[in-house]
Design a protein around this motif. Structure first.
Motif, mmCIF file in Angstrom:
data_model
loop_
_atom_site.group_PDB
_atom_site.id
_atom_site.type_symbol
_atom_site.label_atom_id
_atom_site.label_comp_id
_atom_site.label_asym_id
_atom_site.label_seq_id
_atom_site.Cartn_x
_atom_site.Cartn_y
_atom_site.Cartn_z
ATOM 1 N N PHE A 145 0.834 -1.197 0.000
ATOM 2 C CA PHE A 145 0.000 0.000 0.000
ATOM 3 C C PHE A 145 0.873 1.253 0.000
ATOM 4 C CE2 PHE A 145 -3.321 2.779 2.096
ATOM 5 C CZ PHE A 145 -4.157 2.802 0.996
ATOM 6 N N LEU A 146 2.013 1.205 0.675
ATOM 7 C CA LEU A 146 2.929 2.342 0.686
ATOM 8 C C LEU A 146 3.429 2.637 -0.729
ATOM 9 C CD1 LEU A 146 4.355 4.337 2.669
ATOM 10 C CD2 LEU A 146 6.289 2.757 2.661
ATOM 11 N N ARG A 147 3.764 1.600 -1.493
ATOM 12 C CA ARG A 147 4.214 1.799 -2.874
ATOM 13 C C ARG A 147 3.100 2.391 -3.732
ATOM 14 N NH1 ARG A 147 6.732 -3.218 -1.861
ATOM 15 N NH2 ARG A 147 4.996 -4.334 -2.853
ATOM 16 N N ALA A 148 1.882 1.908 -3.537
ATOM 17 C CA ALA A 148 0.753 2.435 -4.307
ATOM 18 C C ALA A 148 0.511 3.906 -3.974
ATOM 19 C CB ALA A 148 -0.504 1.614 -4.029
ATOM 20 N N LEU A 149 0.612 4.260 -2.695
ATOM 21 C CA LEU A 149 0.444 5.660 -2.294
ATOM 22 C C LEU A 149 1.532 6.538 -2.895
ATOM 23 C CD1 LEU A 149 -0.604 5.761 1.487
ATOM 24 C CD2 LEU A 149 -1.997 6.219 -0.540
ATOM 25 N N ALA A 150 2.749 6.045 -2.899
ATOM 26 C CA ALA A 150 3.853 6.827 -3.453
ATOM 27 C C ALA A 150 3.593 7.157 -4.920
ATOM 28 C CB ALA A 150 5.166 6.069 -3.298
ATOM 29 N N GLN A 151 3.129 6.178 -5.680
ATOM 30 C CA GLN A 151 2.832 6.407 -7.100
ATOM 31 C C GLN A 151 1.686 7.404 -7.261
ATOM 32 O OE1 GLN A 151 1.741 2.863 -9.227
ATOM 33 N NE2 GLN A 151 1.888 3.845 -11.228
ATOM 34 N N TYR A 152 0.643 7.238 -6.468
ATOM 35 C CA TYR A 152 -0.500 8.153 -6.540
ATOM 36 C C TYR A 152 -0.089 9.581 -6.195
ATOM 37 C CZ TYR A 152 -4.700 10.590 -5.020
ATOM 38 O OH TYR A 152 -5.684 11.537 -4.835
ATOM 39 N N LEU A 153 0.708 9.753 -5.151
ATOM 40 C CA LEU A 153 1.080 11.089 -4.695
ATOM 41 C C LEU A 153 2.005 11.781 -5.688
ATOM 42 C CD1 LEU A 153 1.500 10.510 -0.850
ATOM 43 C CD2 LEU A 153 -0.362 11.670 -2.037
ATOM 44 N N ASP A 154 2.856 11.026 -6.371
ATOM 45 C CA ASP A 154 3.693 11.623 -7.420
ATOM 46 C C ASP A 154 2.817 12.226 -8.513
ATOM 47 O OD1 ASP A 154 6.103 11.084 -6.248
ATOM 48 O OD2 ASP A 154 6.463 9.223 -7.352
ATOM 49 N N GLN A 155 1.785 11.504 -8.940
ATOM 50 C CA GLN A 155 0.884 12.000 -9.976
ATOM 51 C C GLN A 155 0.059 13.180 -9.466
ATOM 52 O OE1 GLN A 155 -1.311 8.434 -10.870
ATOM 53 N NE2 GLN A 155 0.347 7.533 -12.086
ATOM 54 N N GLU A 156 -0.426 13.069 -8.231
ATOM 55 C CA GLU A 156 -1.247 14.136 -7.665
ATOM 56 C C GLU A 156 -0.450 15.425 -7.513
ATOM 57 O OE1 GLU A 156 -4.295 14.381 -3.945
ATOM 58 O OE2 GLU A 156 -2.169 14.156 -3.428
ATOM 59 N N ARG A 157 0.807 15.302 -7.091
ATOM 60 C CA ARG A 157 1.647 16.475 -6.852
ATOM 61 C C ARG A 157 1.816 17.284 -8.141
ATOM 62 N NH1 ARG A 157 5.722 13.801 -5.276
ATOM 63 N NH2 ARG A 157 4.765 13.326 -3.272
ATOM 64 N N SER A 158 2.047 16.596 -9.228
ATOM 65 C CA SER A 158 2.197 17.279 -10.510
ATOM 66 C C SER A 158 0.908 17.968 -10.919
ATOM 67 C CB SER A 158 2.620 16.266 -11.577
ATOM 68 O OG SER A 158 2.705 16.882 -12.842
ATOM 69 N N ALA A 159 -0.228 17.298 -10.701
ATOM 70 C CA ALA A 159 -1.522 17.874 -11.078
ATOM 71 C C ALA A 159 -1.856 19.087 -10.227
ATOM 72 C CB ALA A 159 -2.611 16.817 -10.949
ATOM 73 N N VAL A 160 -1.554 19.029 -8.927
ATOM 74 C CA VAL A 160 -1.848 20.155 -8.042
ATOM 75 C C VAL A 160 -1.015 21.370 -8.428
ATOM 76 C CG1 VAL A 160 -1.601 20.994 -5.663
ATOM 77 C CG2 VAL A 160 -2.660 18.770 -6.102
ATOM 78 N N GLY A 161 0.263 21.148 -8.742
ATOM 79 C CA GLY A 161 1.111 22.263 -9.152
ATOM 80 C C GLY A 161 0.588 22.950 -10.397
ATOM 81 N N ALA A 162 0.154 22.169 -11.374
ATOM 82 C CA ALA A 162 -0.390 22.750 -12.598
ATOM 83 C C ALA A 162 -1.696 23.479 -12.326
ATOM 84 C CB ALA A 162 -0.604 21.646 -13.635
ATOM 85 N N GLU A 163 -2.515 22.910 -11.442
ATOM 86 C CA GLU A 163 -3.805 23.541 -11.130
ATOM 87 C C GLU A 163 -3.610 24.878 -10.431
ATOM 88 O OE1 GLU A 163 -8.060 22.410 -8.998
ATOM 89 O OE2 GLU A 163 -6.260 21.270 -8.498
ATOM 90 N N ILE A 164 -2.655 24.943 -9.487
ATOM 91 C CA ILE A 164 -2.394 26.190 -8.780
ATOM 92 C C ILE A 164 -1.976 27.284 -9.760
ATOM 93 C CG2 ILE A 164 -0.762 27.308 -7.203
ATOM 94 C CD1 ILE A 164 -0.928 24.836 -5.445
ATOM 95 N N ALA A 165 -1.091 26.941 -10.683
ATOM 96 C CA ALA A 165 -0.638 27.919 -11.669
ATOM 97 C C ALA A 165 -1.791 28.398 -12.539
ATOM 98 C CB ALA A 165 0.469 27.319 -12.527
ATOM 99 N N GLU A 166 -2.658 27.484 -12.929
ATOM 100 C CA GLU A 166 -3.782 27.849 -13.793
ATOM 101 C C GLU A 166 -4.791 28.714 -13.046
ATOM 102 O OE1 GLU A 166 -7.258 25.684 -16.503
ATOM 103 O OE2 GLU A 166 -5.636 24.502 -15.597
ATOM 104 N N ILE A 167 -5.105 28.326 -11.804
ATOM 105 C CA ILE A 167 -6.081 29.095 -11.023
ATOM 106 C C ILE A 167 -5.567 30.499 -10.744
ATOM 107 C CG2 ILE A 167 -7.206 29.260 -8.767
ATOM 108 C CD1 ILE A 167 -7.411 26.223 -8.764
ATOM 109 N N ALA A 168 -4.275 30.620 -10.418
ATOM 110 C CA ALA A 168 -3.700 31.931 -10.114
ATOM 111 C C ALA A 168 -3.848 32.882 -11.295
ATOM 112 C CB ALA A 168 -2.235 31.793 -9.739
ATOM 113 N N ASP A 169 -3.806 32.352 -12.516
ATOM 114 C CA ASP A 169 -3.969 33.197 -13.708
ATOM 115 C C ASP A 169 -5.369 33.783 -13.793
ATOM 116 O OD1 ASP A 169 -1.395 32.941 -14.580
ATOM 117 O OD2 ASP A 169 -1.812 31.286 -15.949
ATOM 118 N N TRP A 170 -6.317 33.154 -13.107
ATOM 119 C CA TRP A 170 -7.704 33.647 -13.121
ATOM 120 C C TRP A 170 -7.977 34.598 -11.956
ATOM 121 C CZ3 TRP A 170 -11.257 32.916 -16.894
ATOM 122 C CH2 TRP A 170 -10.992 31.944 -17.860
#
Length: 377
Positions: free
Chosen positions: A346-371
């Protein structure tokens, strides 16, 4: 248990750790102060029957207290605001037991601040190691350190914890002389919209008051309890905090509180509760017994900005979630947490999920800030 001559002990009652010793390590942050955490316990807001069982850590070297951490054994995932419900569901469906888990956090308080309370990085590492060892000892699925600082997230990653990035909306004071100076930073359309919004909100037929310290009286808490009950029952099914909690913080923390009340015909009809930190206003709770257009935004967001500017504070943190804050000048920022589970798969699965989520959150923050409402350039 010990690490490099550091012993780690648990405390099921924060009052068994002297307040002056705890606060010496915690610093000026209101929510990790001994008096705030003690108010939660003394009022019955956490403890037996709540799903938040205190298990605070104390690190000692040669008998001297050198580090502490607010820690709880949890039997659910309520009142945390960095959500792991999907993780719990996945782990249970796979045949595991997600609860109990250990939560290093301030209950019901989505505000970033230190969680590993020591000036020594080595002691912080020992506190993290102690949490993992305690999880193994008590049969908890893992450990979650929520709303920690960025530095603690980096330290935890070095210790084998998984860092997670989520987001909130904060208002930043750019040395504004007054609210009009803040509005001058906005685009013309947004500036006009906020002026109109505040005008409509303040035209509800009554007055708005900001109360701190001895200006706050017991009857104000009676009114705010009615507001809080209404909001709590609609959002969570039942309020997290007890009525006694507000009496406790009145006794020990009223100088750290900003209570904004809307009154009509001599009667409070809405209110917002804020805590005052060294350089930040923390918006926490809101409620009302009458509905008026934009009054929620006025009491929770605009009045907090007014106070921060007047007091020379650098930031307003208005709580979890809420893209509606963007139009009021609150911009998205990264929020950090740490996670560790005992099950290797489960730790390995979480690590993979969080890597993907981290990238998505960073992109979302940048996009929202532009608005955001601020003028370009």
């Amino acid at each position: 248990m010990s690490s490099d001559a550091i012993s780690i002990e648990t405390h099921s009652d924060i009052s068994t750790i002297p307040a002056e010793d705890w606060d010496r390590l915690a610093g000026p942050h209101p929510f990790t102060s001994h008096r705030f955490l003690h108010a939660l316990e003394a009022s019955g807001s956490v403890g037996r029957g709540t799903g938040w069982q205190p298990l605070h850590l104390a690190a000692r070297r040669d008998g001297a207290l050198i580090g502490v951490a607010p820690l709880y054994a949890k039997s659910h995932s309520q009142g945390e605001y960095i959500f792991d419900h999907a993780w719990a569901d996945a782990f249970e469906r796979a045949g595991g037991h997600y609860y109990p888990k250990l939560q290093c956090a301030v209950p019901f308080t989505p505000a970033t601040g230190p969680r590993l309370l020591s000036p020594d990085p080595g002691v912080k590492q020992a506190l993290l190691a102690g949490m993992a060892q305690i999880a193994e000892r008590v049969g908890a699925s893992g450990v979650h350190v929520t709303f920690c600082t960025e530095g603690e997230a980096e330290l935890g990653a070095e210790a084998g914890f998984l860092p997670r990035t989520t987001q909130q909306y904060h208002w930043v004071n750019r040395d504004y002389a007054d609210y009009d100076a803040f509005l001058a930073d906005l685009s013309s359309r947004k500036r006009k919209a906020l002026r109109k919004e505040r005008e409509r909100a303040q035209g509800f037929g009554g007055t708005i008051r900001q109360l701190t310290g001895d200006q706050i009286q017991p009857e104000h808490w009676d009114a705010f309890w009615r507001f809080y009950q209404d909001t709590g029952s609609r959002k969570w099914g039942r309020p997290y905090l007890t009525r006694a909690f507000f009496d406790q913080i009145h006794q020990t923390m009223r100088d750290d509180i900003l209570l904004v009340l809307a009154e009509r015909e001599g009667r409070p009809i809405a209110g917002a509760l804020n805590f005052i930190g060294a350089d930040t206003v923390y918006g926490r709770y809101w409620g009302c017994v009458e509905d008026h257009p934009f009054l929620h935004f006025e009491l929770c967001y605009h009045q907090a900005i007014d106070f921060a500017i007047e007091q020379g504070l650098s930031r307003v943190e208005a709580g979890a979630q809420g893209e509606h804050k963007l139009a009021r000048g609150y911009l998205p920022v990264e929020i950090h947490s740490l996670h560790w589970v005992q099950d290797p798969g489960f730790l390995r699965a979480l690590a993979q999920y969080l890597d993907q989520e981290r990238s998505a959150v960073g992109a979302e923050i940048a996009e929202i800030a532009d608005w955001g409402p601020f003028r370009r350039g």
